[in-house]
Design an enzyme around this catalytic site. Sequence first.
Site, PDB file in Angstrom:
ATOM      1  N   CYS A 138      21.870  15.500  27.211  1.00  0.00           N
ATOM      2  CA  CYS A 138      22.416  15.038  25.926  1.00  0.00           C
ATOM      3  C   CYS A 138      23.363  13.844  26.036  1.00  0.00           C
ATOM      4  CB  CYS A 138      23.130  16.181  25.220  1.00  0.00           C
ATOM      5  SG  CYS A 138      22.042  17.555  24.803  1.00  0.00           S
ATOM      6  N   HIS A 367      20.602  14.942  16.134  1.00  0.00           N
ATOM      7  CA  HIS A 367      20.919  14.760  17.558  1.00  0.00           C
ATOM      8  C   HIS A 367      19.654  14.400  18.326  1.00  0.00           C
ATOM      9  CE1 HIS A 367      22.247  15.309  21.569  1.00  0.00           C
ATOM     10  NE2 HIS A 367      22.153  16.619  21.666  1.00  0.00           N
ATOM     11  N   CYS A 399      28.607  17.783  24.976  1.00  0.00           N
ATOM     12  CA  CYS A 399      28.246  18.784  25.970  1.00  0.00           C
ATOM     13  C   CYS A 399      26.863  18.437  26.506  1.00  0.00           C
ATOM     14  CB  CYS A 399      28.274  20.188  25.387  1.00  0.00           C
ATOM     15  SG  CYS A 399      27.168  20.439  23.979  1.00  0.00           S
ATOM     16  N   GLY A 401      23.308  20.092  28.546  1.00  0.00           N
ATOM     17  CA  GLY A 401      22.557  21.254  28.994  1.00  0.00           C
ATOM     18  C   GLY A 401      22.676  21.461  30.494  1.00  0.00           C
TER      19      GLY A 401
END
Length: 436
Positions: A138, A367, A399, A401
């Site tokens: 991300c 996103h 954040c 993954g």
Amino acid sequence: MDRAINRQKILLDHLRPPSSSDHNYEAVLSATNCMAGDSAAYHRTSAFGDDVVIVAAHRTPLCKAKRGLFKDTFPDDLLAPVLKAVIEKTNVNPAEVGDIVVGTVLAPGSQRASECRMAAFYAGFPETVPVRTVNRQCSSGLQAVADVAAAIKAGFYDIGIGAGLESMTTNAMAFDGSVNPRVKDFVQAQDCLLPMGITSENVAHRFGVTREEQDQAAIVDPKTGDEKPITVNVDDGIRPNASVADLAKLKPVFKKSGTTTAGNSSQVTDGAGAVLLMKRSLAMHKGLPILGVFRTFAAVGVDPAIMGIGPAVAIPAAVKAAGLELDDIDLFEINEAFASQFVYCRKKLELDPEKINVNGGAMAIGHPLGATGARCVATLLHEMKRRGKDCRFGVISMCIGTGMGAAAVFERGDAVDELCNARKVESHGFLSKDAK
């Protein structure tokens, strides 16, 4: 002796801003740390002209995957317009670009790398300009910008583009192939395979983030057939009439007794963004307005089972590296992967909600994994420019993954102090043993 003094003069000249016309070396100068307005802790660690600056940052609209306005758009056709925009808006010769780095997550690596190279050709870049991709999930778009900034700082090239691209219509979130049996022997390795929604539920449960808090965070309150070409100029995922009462009616998605719903999670989205960076001295030479200054970047690791807490660790690391305190930051763009982790990070760092995602975040506009970082840079810097001198420092964070977080600190382009606080000294402070 003369050789050492001459070297000292050259070095001191490097410390002066390029606009300075004062070359009187009759008095020896000693440079001290530059104070940045209200933040006495902040200091620059490099010469003024060596700052890495952003001169353009653009993004596409963000559209709902599989049913939005980009559902029939090829990924390379998403990327090409933003690459073209940062060049056209600045009149920079595309042949001067040293590298294009594109953050992207879901597509097979070699295929997406080819698509990005194709997009560069569509945008008018010559064959001499290289392209590569980067994947830190991300944060890939922000990582691309940070990689370009680092390369410019290292002297690999003077101009580069950090970009991001994701077509979640084209590429689904899935794990291809079999999983190594060894994963059973390592709990944290197993947790790397957890669905992101489960990690959201873990954060909510472990840190007591209520369903009501999550639904409230998802409500945006901005402070401000036949194939045919179409022009898309709006984010099509915004639900302007949604209310907390509406969100409360939605059922949990990942856990029957959970609190994570489609309404308080980020949207699955298609989009792209691009950021043009160069040395300040070159930007000034070209007469380009400076949108922002890239200050610091930090990537950190956290427990994969609660990967959403990443910003709570990454933001303090990046801010500290800039010589700042959290109170010095005027605006935050924190990616809202899920309301649970967003609310936790906001509360953990005791951030003022009025400073965060002032134009809405990922729960409102979406996103697009690899593009989010580049999108956030464009959003943050243009909002800082709009606010003017009341907004000097901004932070972007998300954040990641498998249990990570990333953050970067930016400074508004016209807010930087020139290095003009040098003082006279009574004795020579020679810079090398040659002076003896």
